[in-house]
Design a protein around this motif. Structure first.
Motif, mmCIF file in Angstrom:
data_model
loop_
_atom_site.group_PDB
_atom_site.id
_atom_site.type_symbol
_atom_site.label_atom_id
_atom_site.label_comp_id
_atom_site.label_asym_id
_atom_site.label_seq_id
_atom_site.Cartn_x
_atom_site.Cartn_y
_atom_site.Cartn_z
ATOM 1 N N ILE A 57 9.363 -2.411 -2.077
ATOM 2 C CA ILE A 57 9.471 -1.040 -1.251
ATOM 3 C C ILE A 57 7.857 -1.104 -0.581
ATOM 4 N N LEU A 58 6.764 -1.510 -1.246
ATOM 5 C CA LEU A 58 5.465 -1.690 -0.930
ATOM 6 C C LEU A 58 5.271 -2.624 0.055
ATOM 7 N N GLY A 59 5.847 -3.631 0.085
ATOM 8 C CA GLY A 59 5.870 -4.802 1.058
ATOM 9 C C GLY A 59 6.482 -4.214 2.510
ATOM 10 N N ARG A 60 7.454 -3.391 2.537
ATOM 11 C CA ARG A 60 7.952 -2.813 3.625
ATOM 12 C C ARG A 60 7.156 -1.731 4.171
ATOM 13 N N ARG A 61 6.457 -0.961 3.361
ATOM 14 C CA ARG A 61 5.667 0.313 3.702
ATOM 15 C C ARG A 61 4.550 -0.191 4.240
ATOM 16 N N LEU A 62 3.651 -1.355 3.835
ATOM 17 C CA LEU A 62 2.490 -1.763 3.867
ATOM 18 C C LEU A 62 2.498 -2.971 4.980
ATOM 19 N N ASN A 63 3.852 -3.507 5.357
ATOM 20 C CA ASN A 63 3.843 -4.430 6.310
ATOM 21 C C ASN A 63 3.193 -5.786 5.770
ATOM 22 N N ARG A 64 3.589 -6.117 4.478
ATOM 23 C CA ARG A 64 2.825 -7.241 4.091
ATOM 24 C C ARG A 64 3.938 -8.073 3.307
ATOM 25 N N PRO A 65 3.531 -9.637 3.347
ATOM 26 C CA PRO A 65 4.518 -10.194 2.368
ATOM 27 C C PRO A 65 4.193 -9.951 0.878
ATOM 28 N N VAL A 66 5.016 -10.335 0.098
ATOM 29 C CA VAL A 66 4.784 -10.165 -1.250
ATOM 30 C C VAL A 66 5.303 -11.225 -2.079
ATOM 31 N N ILE A 67 4.618 -11.871 -2.950
ATOM 32 C CA ILE A 67 4.761 -12.566 -4.232
ATOM 33 C C ILE A 67 5.031 -11.819 -5.182
ATOM 34 N N ASN A 68 6.063 -11.947 -6.101
ATOM 35 C CA ASN A 68 6.265 -11.169 -7.218
ATOM 36 C C ASN A 68 6.335 -12.370 -8.412
ATOM 37 N N LEU A 69 5.319 -12.170 -9.203
ATOM 38 C CA LEU A 69 5.122 -13.069 -10.478
ATOM 39 C C LEU A 69 5.348 -12.168 -11.753
#
Length: 383
Positions: A224-236
């Motif tokens: 959700i945050l990746g979409r809202r903030l327009n950033r790629p996300v790495i989930n560890l």
């Protein structure tokens, strides 16, 4: 006449795509060649490894969809290594003019669901589309029914060329994922992210970070945050195993993040927090002198208001984290931020499935709380 029409098509397409940045970028590139074609229904299939996936921190992985590098095997604890084979946070963006979108994916485990988490979140796919305003909206879900799945995600779409976002399983691994479109349609790589918004948000945490118990793979707060903030996300996120270990911290320090988000408290007690927080921050800071680091308290158990043991767990672990944070700040560690846990799930006890793991409502609330802290950090970076 047909020859003239073929000559005019690229010109018409360019005119139609003007005014939208991703369309202009897409129109300048050649459409991809399918990796295979189904002659029965004339579906063109595209392996997503050819599209450029997001959510991978390392390229030197033992298998393509693993989340830790091959060198981590035998270095991190066996449970962490095993969980790193789950595809949580890995996603792919693409552009297509198709009115029907299909998907095929092969799972590493036949266990599709858990007793408190739906198969669509554990082992499914989740499709979003970018609107004309630039926001992302949910569009379709890939429901898994077996270890190898082939489904129509959506059909009868209003014609148009759009950018899409497909999220992979949270609590299962995959060996292959393919996107299918009709032979009359085309598919392009998505445009690269703009400079300044291309570095990922890197999350290190627990089962909650990994996505338990989102009903769909795009509903975990990290996505959700990746979409809202327009950033790629790495989930560890490593279920039950986000324990602030130095071995994992050293690996994470190899990544070039926009923000490091450390959210391990649900898996560790106060003694571990007191011992590991400062070395963890110093490991990251040694490799990245300026990159923001966000320390996150544990969410409040939904039934903690009647459980003394839970209240004590929260009190002691949060106190240890706060004291470590205060010491680091006094030592002059810059760009270090703090997020309290009480507001992560709301205050009405309705945000979890089991007092601990969020429902979609809980994840949405958690995203709200993280966004309030992360958005100003990212805005400061862009100045």
């Amino acid at each position: 006449m047909k020859f003239k029409q073929r000559l005019l098509l690229p010109i018409i397409a360019a005119l139609l795509f003007c005014g939208s940045p991703f369309r202009i970028a897409m129109a300048a590139d050649q459409p991809l060649t399918p990796s295979s074609v189904d002659e029965k229904d004339k579906t063109h299939w595209f392996d997503i490894t050819d599209l450029g996936v997001e959510g991978k921190g390392w390229t030197d992985t033992e298998a393509f969809y693993h989340r830790l590098p091959a060198k981590a095997k035998g270095v991190v604890r066996p449970p962490v290594w095993s969980l790193s084979k789950h595809s949580a946070g890995i996603a792919v963006r693409f552009v297509t003019d198709a009115t029907t979108i299909k998907a095929k994916w092969k799972l590493t485990s036949p266990s599709l669901a858990m007793n408190h988490m739906a198969a669509t979140g554990v082992s499914g796919l989740d499709l979003y589309v970018k609107t004309e305003s630039g926001t992302w909206r949910w569009l379709a879900v890939g429901k898994p029914s077996k270890q190898e799945n082939s489904v129509t995600l959506i059909s009868d779409l209003i014609p148009g060329t759009r950018e899409y976002f497909l999220y992979l399983p949270l609590y299962n691994g995959v060996t292959s994922v393919e996107i299918g479109v009709p032979e009359s349609s085309q598919l392009w790589k998505a445009p690269t992210r703009e400079t300044g918004k291309d570095k990922p948000l890197v999350f290190w945490g627990t089962s909650i970070t990994q996505g338990g118990c989102a009903s769909r793979t795009g509903m975990v707060h990290t996505a959700i945050l990746g979409r809202r903030l327009n950033r790629p996300v790495i989930n560890l996120g490593f279920s039950g195993n986000g324990r602030m270990e130095p071995e994992v911290a050293k690996l994470i320090a190899e990544l070039d993040a926009s923000v490091f988000i450390m959210d391990c408290l649900p898996n560790v007690t106060a003694s571990v927090v007191a011992k590991e927080t400062e070395p963890l921050v110093k490991t990251l800071r040694a490799a990245h002198p300026e990159t923001p680091i966000l320390l996150v308290e544990d969410r409040t158990y939904s039934n903690a208001y009647l459980k003394k043991s839970s209240q004590e767990r929260h009190r002691t672990s949060r106190l240890a984290l706060r004291e470590a944070y205060d010491r680091l700040k006094k030592e002059g560690v810059k760009n270090l931020y703090y997020l309290e846990g009480d507001g992560l799930l709301g205050d009405d006890t309705e945000g979890t499935v089991d007092s601990s793991h969020p429902t979609d409502l809980g994840f949405f609330r958690q995203a709200d709380a993280f966004e309030k802290v992360l958005k100003p950090i990212l805005e400061q970076q862009s100045k």
